[in-house]
Write an enzyme that holds these catalytic residues in place. Sequence first.
Site, PDB file in Angstrom:
ATOM      1  N   GLY A  15       0.834  -1.210   0.000  1.00  0.00           N
ATOM      2  CA  GLY A  15       0.000   0.000   0.000  1.00  0.00           C
ATOM      3  C   GLY A  15       0.862   1.250   0.000  1.00  0.00           C
ATOM      4  CB  ALA A  26      16.179  10.415   0.875  1.00  0.00           C
ATOM      5  NE  ARG A  29      17.862  15.409  -5.601  1.00  0.00           N
ATOM      6  CZ  ARG A  29      17.218  16.560  -5.655  1.00  0.00           C
ATOM      7  NH1 ARG A  29      17.138  17.314  -4.575  1.00  0.00           N
ATOM      8  NH2 ARG A  29      16.670  16.977  -6.774  1.00  0.00           N
ATOM      9  NE  ARG A  76      -1.185  -4.776  -0.485  1.00  0.00           N
ATOM     10  CZ  ARG A  76      -1.951  -3.684  -0.465  1.00  0.00           C
ATOM     11  NH1 ARG A  76      -2.790  -3.454  -1.457  1.00  0.00           N
ATOM     12  NH2 ARG A  76      -1.894  -2.846   0.537  1.00  0.00           N
ATOM     13  CG  ASP A 107       5.587  -6.410   9.013  1.00  0.00           C
ATOM     14  OD1 ASP A 107       6.799  -6.115   9.084  1.00  0.00           O
ATOM     15  OD2 ASP A 107       4.851  -6.561  10.005  1.00  0.00           O
ATOM     16  CB  THR A 129       2.646   0.894   6.137  1.00  0.00           C
ATOM     17  OG1 THR A 129       1.266   0.696   6.509  1.00  0.00           O
ATOM     18  CG2 THR A 129       3.512   0.462   7.302  1.00  0.00           C
ATOM     19  CG  ASP A 131      -2.222   0.140   8.219  1.00  0.00           C
ATOM     20  OD1 ASP A 131      -2.991   1.110   8.061  1.00  0.00           O
ATOM     21  OD2 ASP A 131      -2.370  -0.941   7.617  1.00  0.00           O
ATOM     22  CG  ASP A 133       0.947  -2.535  10.285  1.00  0.00           C
ATOM     23  OD1 ASP A 133       1.708  -1.918   9.518  1.00  0.00           O
ATOM     24  OD2 ASP A 133       0.088  -3.334   9.878  1.00  0.00           O
ATOM     25  NE  ARG A 175      -5.378  -5.679   5.110  1.00  0.00           N
ATOM     26  CZ  ARG A 175      -5.198  -5.518   3.815  1.00  0.00           C
ATOM     27  NH1 ARG A 175      -6.196  -5.729   2.989  1.00  0.00           N
ATOM     28  NH2 ARG A 175      -4.030  -5.165   3.341  1.00  0.00           N
ATOM     29  CB  ALA A 190     -13.416   9.581  19.298  1.00  0.00           C
TER      30      ALA A 190
HETATM   31  O1  F6P Z   1      -1.667   0.568   3.687  1.00  0.00           O
HETATM   32  C1  F6P Z   1      -2.259  -0.320   4.594  1.00  0.00           C
HETATM   33  C2  F6P Z   1      -3.713  -0.310   4.371  1.00  0.00           C
HETATM   34  O2  F6P Z   1      -4.046   1.019   4.377  1.00  0.00           O
HETATM   35  C3  F6P Z   1      -4.629  -1.041   5.326  1.00  0.00           C
HETATM   36  O3  F6P Z   1      -4.975  -0.350   6.476  1.00  0.00           O
HETATM   37  C4  F6P Z   1      -5.805  -1.341   4.462  1.00  0.00           C
HETATM   38  O4  F6P Z   1      -6.583  -2.371   4.901  1.00  0.00           O
HETATM   39  C5  F6P Z   1      -5.154  -1.662   3.171  1.00  0.00           C
HETATM   40  O5  F6P Z   1      -3.994  -0.872   3.123  1.00  0.00           O
HETATM   41  C6  F6P Z   1      -6.008  -1.507   1.987  1.00  0.00           C
HETATM   42  O6  F6P Z   1      -5.229  -1.443   0.846  1.00  0.00           O
HETATM   43  P1  F6P Z   1      -5.703  -1.822  -0.609  1.00  0.00           P
HETATM   44  O7  F6P Z   1      -7.057  -1.268  -0.764  1.00  0.00           O
HETATM   45  O8  F6P Z   1      -4.696  -1.187  -1.480  1.00  0.00           O
HETATM   46  O9  F6P Z   1      -5.680  -3.300  -0.672  1.00  0.00           O
END
Ligand code: F6P
Length: 330
Positions: A15, A26, A29, A76, A107, A129, A131, A133, A175, A190
């Site tokens: 993603g 970066a 360069r 991907r 990851d 990313t 996320d 994560d 996700r 929130a």
């Molecule tokens: O980049 C990570 C992420 O944003 C996740 O949180 C999300 O579920 C996923 O990518 C969705 O990506 P795509 O729609 O490109 O499969």
Amino acid sequence: MDKKVRRIGVLTSGGDAPGMNAAVRAVARTALANGIECIGIRRGWQGLINCDFIQLTRASVGHLLSRGGTILYTARSTEFMTEEGRQKAVTTCKMLGLDGVVAIGGDGTFRGALELSRLGIPVVGVPATIDNDVGCTNYTIGFDSACNTAIECIDKLRDTMQSHERCSVVEVMGRNAGFLALYVGTAVGATAVLVPEHMGDFEKNVIERIRGAKLAGYTHFMVVVAEGAGHATDIGKKIQDTLGIKPTITVIGHIQRGGAPTGRDRETATRMGYHAVMAFIEDRGNCIIGTQEGGIVEIPIEEALTMKKHLQMDRYKIMEIMQFGGGHDE
Ligand code: F6P
């Protein structure tokens, strides 16, 4: 330096995230400043399989700091998950004379990096990313920009919610991780935040909070949910069934992945990209660049992939206290 590095490749995979372009700039360069050619591999690992590349120059990576997305495109690749696909990627590396590859992603990208390094191609990973994560680093490029985008959307949403005295359920990305939801939920005040790491009791985490806010005199309620903790529509339905109010549903979606990167993402991407190339030059390939305690670290890929990062429950607690302890929703 043990072995002269002459030419490296750089790719973005998985993603996309704001700041990926700043990282590409970066890398290019830093390489060029050290007499190393830099080849942009397009469309992630799939591009390495297909020998899909462009030559990067100082000028061609100009004006990239503020640009969202990735000029190298991303993908991907399922083919890269096969032995045959990876062998084709190795052939491309040999054909182009690449002494190493910088892989910018999350990851999934780093699992690919490990496989390629096992076939003798040195790889350095740069975490990017939205996320946040990735276990081996406390920060991933793109997180801050995505948080700010979501916050801007929710601030706007709040205006109309307040006017109409409504309840809103907003779904943000994530996700498998709730970093984005927790950060955003805290920043927008929130009423409730739902994250995959802390599913707990819906009644306690959502219903009781809305009820508590109502009893305290509030007339609009904001529920932020990470996509990994459930769909906004389902959460909205449960709220309606239990409390009799019909929440509005907003899924912010891929908007969070776009837009100009924030200063934090541009600066972090620049430092990480620089360190990725220096790792090659100083013969420390096969690692992931990370940030720990504010400084840059290099973690061997295999070890990096075993590292886990847990949602900071102390921050979750602070978010909760803000709702009931120190005033609500302002
Ligand atoms: O980049 C990570 C992420 O944003 C996740 O949180 C999300 O579920 C996923 O990518 C969705 O990506 P795509 O729609 O490109 O499969």
